[in-house]
Design an enzyme around this catalytic site. Structure first.
Site: not given
Length: 466
Positions: A80, A155, A179
């Site tokens: 990420k 996210s 997330s």
């Protein structure tokens, strides 16, 4: 509804990470062909799903020729784009400054890659991870493989979309308000948010007034999640937490389960409530005791959490050019980031008391787990919205209100530091995954993983390729 996936007859096949490791160890496939297959799969879905923040395919091919040691050696992954990886930029889901490569791996990436995983690049996220939907006005929306008209959650949206679409078997995710669990729910994956401090973490997240962010992974199987934590524990072991160990099967203990569908201020809709109650009945059929219970949160929790998020937004947006250099462009931020920062600035006098109240939530959680072993809730209050519902160019007040309507369950564990897992145990009438969340006291990931094995066995997870 059209599914977008890349499963096919190549070196990756239908395998999860554990299955791929077994074939790599047996010599049935080679690391180079596995990495090439993963790159081809990412490229196949990239245009429709928009999950990639930074491709590093040639680096991955070079690593495949001489993979680093580790149990996962040769398994392709994505990281990420809010943790540092040497040689790759870290853009946090924004384009507010010009990309520049990180000089060194952050603490998390150093631990993560020591397991042998090979990163194909960075995955996309919502700006700074604040929204539950990645829909940046210039970077584009990350879309759900089960229905590209819907958001992939956030996210950790890019990672989840790629795992669900079969491009990589597991990928890095982290969770500061849901997330890991939110995109796992939306994309039909397993997403475990571990106990605070369970894994190595970058300094940015360690230095928060309340350490709400936890790193982890999203996977397609419980055994992949269990294997990741087993291997991570060999590299980074927090001495204040009981080890998770090597978990490969369901537990035997029958558990006391607290059922809640009312959430933190705003509860689940009729359909999601019914789906959650159905999972509660499954638990009862398996011999567990389920009791409806209230989550012990103060009425101020939701407002305090939004203000704390605003404090973090102010820390990201406020310093601007001092931390990001001359290319800094404040105007490139979306309305959610700017609105949160503005909210914190206008309510600065309330921040100390909000943080103090949030810190007390840890003690409130202890009271719940004095009576119950685990808690069952939905991950999200409603079905996955269409792209545009959480468009970050909308007025801040509209976005934050819609976010609180949808994200009504996950922030509690971020504040308390307790673990929780999203499991793909339900499907809506529209055929979309709807994750169910099981939480446990801090340090009790083993209880969650063993129960997850049992539920996966009783109700096998839906597969997008079927």
């Amino acid at each position: 509804m059209v599914h977008v996936h890349a499963f096919g007859d190549d070196a990756l096949g239908d395998d999860d990470a554990v299955g791929l490791v077994e074939r790599l160890h047996a010599g049935e496939v080679g690391v180079e062909e596995v990495v090439d297959a993963a790159i081809a799969r990412v490229e196949k879905v990239a245009a429709e799903l928009n999950p990639v923040a930074f491709p590093a395919y040639e680096r991955a091919r070079a690593e495949a020729r001489d993979p680093r040691p580790g149990w996962f050696a040769g398994v392709p992954t994505m990281i990420k784009d809010n943790v540092d990886v040497a040689g790759m930029p870290t853009m946090h889901g924004t384009d507010a400054w010009d990309p520049r490569p990180a000089k060194a791996d952050g603490d998390f990436a150093r631990m993560y890659l020591a397991t042998g995983l090979i990163p194909l690049g960075k995955s996309q996220l919502s700006e700074y991870g604040f929204s539950a939907s990645a829909e940046h006005p210039r970077l584009g929306a990350v879309r759900c493989p089960w229905d590209p008209e819907r958001t992939a959650g956030a996210s950790s949206s890019g990672s989840a979309a790629l795992v669900a679409a079969g491009a990589v078997p597991l990928a890095h995710a982290n969770d500061g308000g849901g997330s890991i669990r939110i995109p796992a729910s939306v994309n039909g994956l397993v997403g475990l948010k571990p106990t605070r401090g369970r894994l190595a973490q970058d300094k940015t997240f360690r230095d928060m007034p309340i350490r709400i962010v936890s790193d982890g992974v999203v996977t397609r199987s419980v055994r992949d999640t269990a294997a990741f934590y087993r291997e991570a524990e060999k590299i980074y072991r927090p001495l204040h937490l009981k080890p998770i160990g090597d978990l490969t099967r369901p537990g035997r203990k029958r558990l006391r389960v607290a059922l809640n569908t009312t959430g933190v201020g705003r509860g689940a809709d009729k359909e999601v409530t019914a789906l959650t109650e159905d999972v509660a009945r499954l638990l009862e059929d398996l011999g567990h005791t389920v009791v409806e219970a209230e989550v012990p949160v103060k009425a101020s929790f939701a407002d305090d959490f939004v203000l704390y998020w605003g404090t973090l937004a102010l820390a990201m947006v406020g310093p601007g050019r001092l931390t990001r250099g001359r290319s800094w462009r404040r105007a490139h931020h979306d309305n959610l980031s700017l609105g949160l920062a503005r909210h914190a600035l206008r309510n600065a006098h309330r921040i100390p008391s909000a943080i103090a109240r949030l810190k007390r939530a840890e003690g409130q959680a202890e009271h719940l787990y004095d009576r119950y072993d685990v808690a069952l809730t939905p991950v999200l209050a409603t079905e996955t919205p269409r792209v545009g519902h959480l468009d970050p160019t909308l007025p801040y007040e509209t976005i934050i209100d819609r976010l609180q309507d949808w994200v009504a369950f996950t922030p509690w564990q971020n504040v308390t530091g307790a673990p929780a897992v999203s499991l793909p145990l339900a499907t809506t009438a529209n055929g979309l995954p709807q994750g169910m969340m099981i939480g446990a006291p801090p340090g009790h990931e083993s209880v969650l993983i063993e129960l997850a094995y049992e539920l996966e066995e009783a109700r096998p997870f839906a597969r997008i390729q079927d």
